[in-house]
Design an enzyme around this catalytic site. Structure first.
Site: not given
Ligand code: IPE
Ligand code: IPE
Ligand code: MG
Length: 253
Positions: A30, A47, A78, A198, A206
Site C-alpha cells: 500500500d 504503481h 479496487n 502492510r 482491507s
Molecule cells: C489494499 O489497499 C489493496 C491492495 C494493496 C491491492 P487499498 O489502498 O485498496 O486499501 P484501503 O482502501 O486503504 O483499505
Molecule cells: C496500493 O497503493 C496499490 C493498489 C491498491 C493497487 P495505493 O494505490 O492504494 O496507494 P495509496 O494508498 O492511494 O497511497
Molecule cells: Mg491504498
C-alpha cells in the site's frame, strides 16, 4: 580512504535466526498513490515503481530463505477507482508478467494467482494461466499474487461450491469442517501466512486473506510501498522473531 558502499543485504543479516523465519510472508503493498503524489507525479507512477519493489522482495525471499510470498496486487474493491487507474493496472500486470516470466523460470519461482480471475481482461487471463502452467513444477519460492481478490468473496464462493456438492449428494453436512473448507479456498494447498506486512501505516486488512490470516503476526510500517526495501524487511523480521506466538494457549512468560 574508505569508500562507503551501499548496503544491499544480499545475505540474511546475521542477527536473524535462519531457523525462525516466517515460512510464508504476505504483503499488502500500500501507498503507491501517496508516494507519487508526494513527488508531484501521477498515481500510476507509484504503481510502476512498486513493481521494482516487489521484484526485489521476491528475490530477497530466495536470498534469505523465506519459502513463500503472497502479495496483494488488486482487491475486489479496487474496481471502484478511476477507470484510467484500473486500466493502467491491468495493462501493467500483463506487461510485467510477460516480461518477467523467463526470469521467474530461471529463478525456479512458482507463481500462482488467487482471486476471481474470470472477470479480468482476457489477454491478462492468458498471461496468468500461461505463467501458472509454465512454472507449475518449479520448486523455488512459491509466489502467490492476489488479483481481483477479496477475502469475503473467497469465503462466499467456497460456501457455494460446498453447498452445491451437498446438493448433489457428493458431500454430507457432517463432512464440513475447517480442513474441508480450506480445500475450497483459492489458497488450497498453500500454508497460512506466518507474517503479514502492510506498508504506508494503515492498520487494517482491507479484505485480504480473512480466513488465512487468523493467526498471522502483523507488522505495519509507515514506509510507502515503492520505498520498501531489504532494510525494512530486516526490521520487520527482527520484530517478528521477538514475538511469542501463543495460538490461544498460555505463554512462557
Ligand atoms: C489494499 O489497499 C489493496 C491492495 C494493496 C491491492 P487499498 O489502498 O485498496 O486499501 P484501503 O482502501 O486503504 O483499505
Ligand atoms: C496500493 O497503493 C496499490 C493498489 C491498491 C493497487 P495505493 O494505490 O492504494 O496507494 P495509496 O494508498 O492511494 O497511497
Ligand atoms: Mg491504498
Amino acid at each position: 580512504m574508505t569508500v562507503k558502499q551501499p548496503i544491499v543485504l544480499k545475505d540474511l543479516p546475521t542477527d536473524l535466526d535462519p531457523n525462525r523465519l516466517p515460512q510464508h510472508m504476505a504483503v499488502i503493498m500500500d501507498g503507491n498513490g501517496r508516494w507519487a503524489k508526494r513527488r508531484g507525479l501521477p498515481r500510476i507512477m507509484g504503481h510502476q515503481r512498486g513493481v521494482d519493489t516487489l521484484k526485489d522482495l521476491l528475490r530477497c525471499c530466495r536470498d534469505w530463505g523465506i519459502p513463500a510470498l503472497t502479495a496483494y496486487a488488486f482487491s475486489t474493491e479496487n474496481w471502484g477507482r478511476p477507470l484510467e487507474e484500473v486500466e493502467f493496472l491491468m495493462t501493467l500486470f500483463e506487461r510485467v508478467l510477460r516480461r518477467e516470466l523467463q526470469e521467474m523460470m530461471a529463478e525456479n519461482v512458482r507463481i500462482r494467482f488467487v482471486g476471481d480471475l474470470d472477470v479480468l481482461p482476457p489477454s491478462l487471463q492468458s498471461e496468468i494461466y500461461r505463467s501458472m502452467e509454465d512454472t507449475e513444477k518449479n520448486t523455488g519460492v512459491q509466489f502467490t499474487v492476489a488479483t481481483n481478490y477479496g477475502g469475503r468473496q473467497e469465503i462466499v464462493q467456497s460456501c457455494r461450491a460446498i453447498a452445491q456438492q451437498v446438493q448433489q449428494g457428493l458431500l454430507k453436512l457432517d463432512d464440513i469442517n475447517e480442513s474441508l473448507f480450506e480445500n475450497f479456498l483459492y489458497t488450497k494447498g498453500i500454508p497460512d501466512p506466518d507474517l503479514l506486512i502492510r506498508t504506508s501505516g494503515e492498520m487494517r486488512l482491507s479484505n485480504f486473506l480473512l480466513w488465512q490470516l487468523a493467526y498471522a503476526e502483523i507488522y505495519v510500517t509507515q514506509t510507502l510501498w515503492p520505498d520498501f526495501d531489504r532494510h525494512i524487511l530486516h526490521e520487520a523480521l527482527l520484530n517478528y522473531q521477538q514475538r511469542e506466538r501463543r495460538f490461544g494457549k498460555v505463554g512462557k512468560t
